[in-house]
Design an enzyme around this catalytic site. Structure first.
Site, short mmCIF file in Angstrom:
data_model
loop_
_atom_site.label_atom_id
_atom_site.label_comp_id
_atom_site.label_asym_id
_atom_site.label_seq_id
_atom_site.Cartn_x
_atom_site.Cartn_y
_atom_site.Cartn_z
N ASP A 108 -33.28 101.89 69.70
CA ASP A 108 -34.76 101.66 69.48
C ASP A 108 -35.14 102.09 68.17
O ASP A 108 -36.19 101.79 67.48
CB ASP A 108 -35.57 102.59 70.48
CG ASP A 108 -35.29 102.29 71.74
OD1 ASP A 108 -34.65 100.94 72.15
OD2 ASP A 108 -35.59 102.88 72.62
N ASP A 195 -40.02 98.95 67.47
CA ASP A 195 -38.84 99.55 67.72
C ASP A 195 -37.84 98.35 67.43
O ASP A 195 -37.86 97.16 67.60
CB ASP A 195 -38.96 99.73 69.23
CG ASP A 195 -39.79 101.07 69.64
OD1 ASP A 195 -40.36 101.60 68.77
OD2 ASP A 195 -39.54 101.31 70.71
N HIS A 246 -39.52 95.99 74.24
CA HIS A 246 -37.85 95.81 73.99
C HIS A 246 -37.63 94.31 74.45
O HIS A 246 -37.53 94.04 75.79
CB HIS A 246 -37.17 96.80 74.38
CG HIS A 246 -37.51 98.13 73.91
ND1 HIS A 246 -37.04 99.26 74.26
CD2 HIS A 246 -38.17 98.26 72.91
CE1 HIS A 246 -37.58 100.32 73.44
NE2 HIS A 246 -38.51 99.71 72.65
N ASP A 248 -34.62 93.27 74.89
CA ASP A 248 -33.03 93.10 75.36
C ASP A 248 -33.01 93.36 76.90
O ASP A 248 -32.00 93.56 77.42
CB ASP A 248 -32.22 94.04 74.68
CG ASP A 248 -32.59 95.56 74.85
OD1 ASP A 248 -33.83 95.67 75.23
OD2 ASP A 248 -31.78 96.44 74.08
N CYS A 359 -29.24 99.51 75.34
CA CYS A 359 -30.11 100.53 74.76
C CYS A 359 -29.56 101.75 74.07
O CYS A 359 -29.90 102.23 73.02
CB CYS A 359 -31.28 101.05 75.68
SG CYS A 359 -32.11 99.79 76.59
N1 NVA Z 1 -38.87 96.50 79.16
C1 NVA Z 1 -37.89 96.43 79.45
C2 NVA Z 1 -36.80 97.35 79.20
C3 NVA Z 1 -35.86 97.04 77.81
C4 NVA Z 1 -34.98 98.15 77.81
C5 NVA Z 1 -37.92 96.33 80.96
O1 NVA Z 1 -38.41 97.18 81.47
O2 NVA Z 1 -37.24 95.48 81.58
#
Ligand code: NVA
Length: 378
Positions: A108, A195, A246, A248, A359
């Site tokens: 991040d 991020d 995020h 990913d 992450c």
């Molecule tokens: N916002 C994403 C987390 C990414 C690491 C989720 O909660 O699936």
């Protein structure tokens, strides 16, 4: 003298990486950017401060196991951040908090684009000084690698004015859905924020998620910053995600394109790419988008800040080898059907620290150079 920093995508053969640590990890104090990531159930029940010693010890075992796999099974050089006491308070001209966060998730904080590492302009107050945990690493690399570019993006104030304080915190509410569908989030457009984990690196093209943690100004900052080096920055949305944070766990490259066939990107089935974004970015590209399998379980630890889609949060160490959480059997079966061999590691005790295997790492060097996989933009 060899270049140390060089990484253009998520799949080339990995040679050097940073892996986070769980030491002194804390639960942040209530603040807009943290509150927006919590489930309705967790909203009013959490207690800020140092995590329990037992929780930290359990996470450490899994971090250290991942470290051994990276070093001895994958032959990857490993760097670890400094241990900083995050239970200390901080005070800036714009805010004051009792404790900070942790150095578990370098993905991040540090954005690696080719030969450059950017300390990202994050939006969580508890993460204000987080990149300091990597300063020794960055300084050492910068001394040795004469081609490395080391950048600190404009640090946001994190003053109240940066947030929509009327944001609907209840992630099950209709109001929240309406906000997300009109791409309105907890951070507003007062200052650029992003991020690194909102950025998907696909060679010459950077696909960046507009989210709670990355606003349009942040995306524009990255666009202007990388333009002269020929990068193309594309804004993307996943409107089905009511806590967009995020990329990913929403869109992950699995198979790189070749001359013979398109590459494969795995998209979370509960968070399909917004149709207009899909058309604009991917039609005419060398990518095919496939749906990710459902996770093995929908259970996640409390105060996880992430969803059960952490099942997608895997690390490719080369185009045919990935490290995946050991219980994520549907993901493992899917990857293996694509010819990707999976190294399975236990990692659920780390989920509560802010993320999964992707992450907690940040590439420093992968073999291979920058290519275009988007003839539609060439
Ligand atoms: N916002 C994403 C987390 C990414 C690491 C989720 O909660 O699936």
């Amino acid at each position: 003298m060899m270049d140390i920093v060089s990484s253009y995508n998520e799949w080339d053969h990995l040679e050097e990486i940073i892996l986070g640590i769980p030491d002194y990890a804390c639960i942040p104090q209530d603040e807009p950017a943290y509150r927006s990531k919590l489930d309705a159930a967790d909203l009013n029940t959490f207690t800020a401060g140092l995590r329990k010693d037992e929780t930290i010890q359990k996470a450490r075992v899994q971090f250290d196991n991942l470290a051994r796999i990276l070093e001895y099974q994958c032959n990857v050089k490993l760097l670890r951040p400094e241990k900083i006491d995050y239970s200390k308070s901080i005070k800036t001209p714009f805010f004051e908090i009792e404790n900070q966060n942790c150095a578990a998730c370098p993905r991040d904080t540090l954005l690696v684009i080719g030969n450059e590492i950017i300390e990202t302009p994050m939006s969580n107050r508890a993460r204000y000084f987080e990149s300091m945990a990597y300063r020794k690493i960055l300084n050492d690399i910068w001394e040795k690698d004469k081609n490395m570019l080391w950048t600190n993006a404009p640090k946001p104030t994190m003053a109240d004015s940066m947030y929509n304080l009327d944001f609907p915190w209840d992630d099950k509410s209709k109001e929240r859905k309406d906000w997300i569908e009109s791409y309105k989030y907890v951070t507003n457009e007062t200052e650029p924020v992003f991020d690194a984990a909102d950025v998907l690196r696909l060679g010459k093209d950077l696909v960046v998620q507009n989210s709670f943690t990355t606003n349009r100004k942040g995306i524009e900052w990255l666009r202007r910053h990388t333009k002269s080096r020929g990068y193309r920055v594309h804004e993307i949305h996943f409107p089905g995600d009511l806590s967009p944070v995020h990329i990913d766990c929403s869109l992950i490259p699995l198979v790189p394109p070749t001359n013979e066939r398109k590459g494969i990107l795995m998209n979370c089935p509960e968070r399909p790419i917004a149709p207009a974004d899909k058309e604009r970015i991917f039609s005419g590209s060398n990518w095919e988008i496939q749906s990710a399998p459902m996770p093995f379980t929908t259970k996640i630890p409390e105060l996880c800040q992430s969803s059960y889609w952490l099942c997608m949060n895997l690390l490719l160490v080369s185009p045919d080898r990935a490290i995946v959480e050991e219980t994520e059997i549907p993901t493992i079966n899917y990857l293996e059907s694509l010819g990707i061999k999976c190294l399975r590691v236990p990692f659920r005790d780390v989920y509560g620290f802010g993320g999964g295997i992707h992450c907690v790492t940040s590439d420093i060097r992968r073999r291979g150079d920058r290519k275009s996989y988007f003839p539609n933009f060439d």
